[in-house]
Design a protein around this motif. Structure first.
Motif, PDB file in Angstrom:
ATOM      1  N   GLN A  27       0.826  -1.202   0.000  1.00 31.29           N
ATOM      2  CA  GLN A  27       0.000   0.000   0.000  1.00 31.29           C
ATOM      3  C   GLN A  27       0.862   1.255   0.000  1.00 31.29           C
ATOM      4  N   ARG A  28       1.883   1.265   0.844  1.00 29.11           N
ATOM      5  CA  ARG A  28       2.755   2.440   0.915  1.00 29.11           C
ATOM      6  C   ARG A  28       3.524   2.633  -0.385  1.00 29.11           C
ATOM      7  N   ARG A  30       2.563   1.728  -3.464  1.00 31.20           N
ATOM      8  CA  ARG A  30       1.651   2.235  -4.490  1.00 31.20           C
ATOM      9  C   ARG A  30       1.354   3.717  -4.285  1.00 31.20           C
ATOM     10  N   ARG A  31       1.186   4.092  -3.020  1.00 30.43           N
ATOM     11  CA  ARG A  31       0.921   5.503  -2.716  1.00 30.43           C
ATOM     12  C   ARG A  31       2.129   6.372  -3.070  1.00 30.43           C
ATOM     13  N   ALA A  32       3.327   5.880  -2.781  1.00 27.66           N
ATOM     14  CA  ALA A  32       4.538   6.632  -3.094  1.00 27.66           C
ATOM     15  C   ALA A  32       4.744   6.708  -4.603  1.00 27.66           C
ATOM     16  N   ALA A  34       2.523   6.806  -6.896  1.00 24.90           N
ATOM     17  CA  ALA A  34       1.560   7.730  -7.481  1.00 24.90           C
ATOM     18  C   ALA A  34       2.027   9.182  -7.355  1.00 24.90           C
ATOM     19  N   ARG A  35       2.895   9.475  -6.395  1.00 30.77           N
ATOM     20  CA  ARG A  35       3.373  10.848  -6.193  1.00 30.77           C
ATOM     21  C   ARG A  35       4.566  11.206  -7.070  1.00 30.77           C
TER      22      ARG A  35
END
Length: 50
Positions: A27-28, A30-32, A34-35
């Protein structure tokens, strides 16, 4: 509780914690990802433009 019970609980807790850790890392990540700006992404994560 029998010895088998302790063994199963120990394995269950260990595998459960490892599974939760793996989910959290994904999860972390994928979130990173995306940025990251599109021009700075690696070729594996970049969107195809053809």
């Amino acid at each position: 509780m029998t010895h088998l019970g302790y063994l199963l609980v120990g394995w269950g807790v260990s595998l459960g914690a490892l599974g939760l850790y793996a989910v959290r890392v994904m999860q972390r990540g994928r979130r990173a990802a995306a940025r990251v700006p599109a021009d700075r992404r690696r070729w594996l994560a970049a969107e195809e433009t053809s």
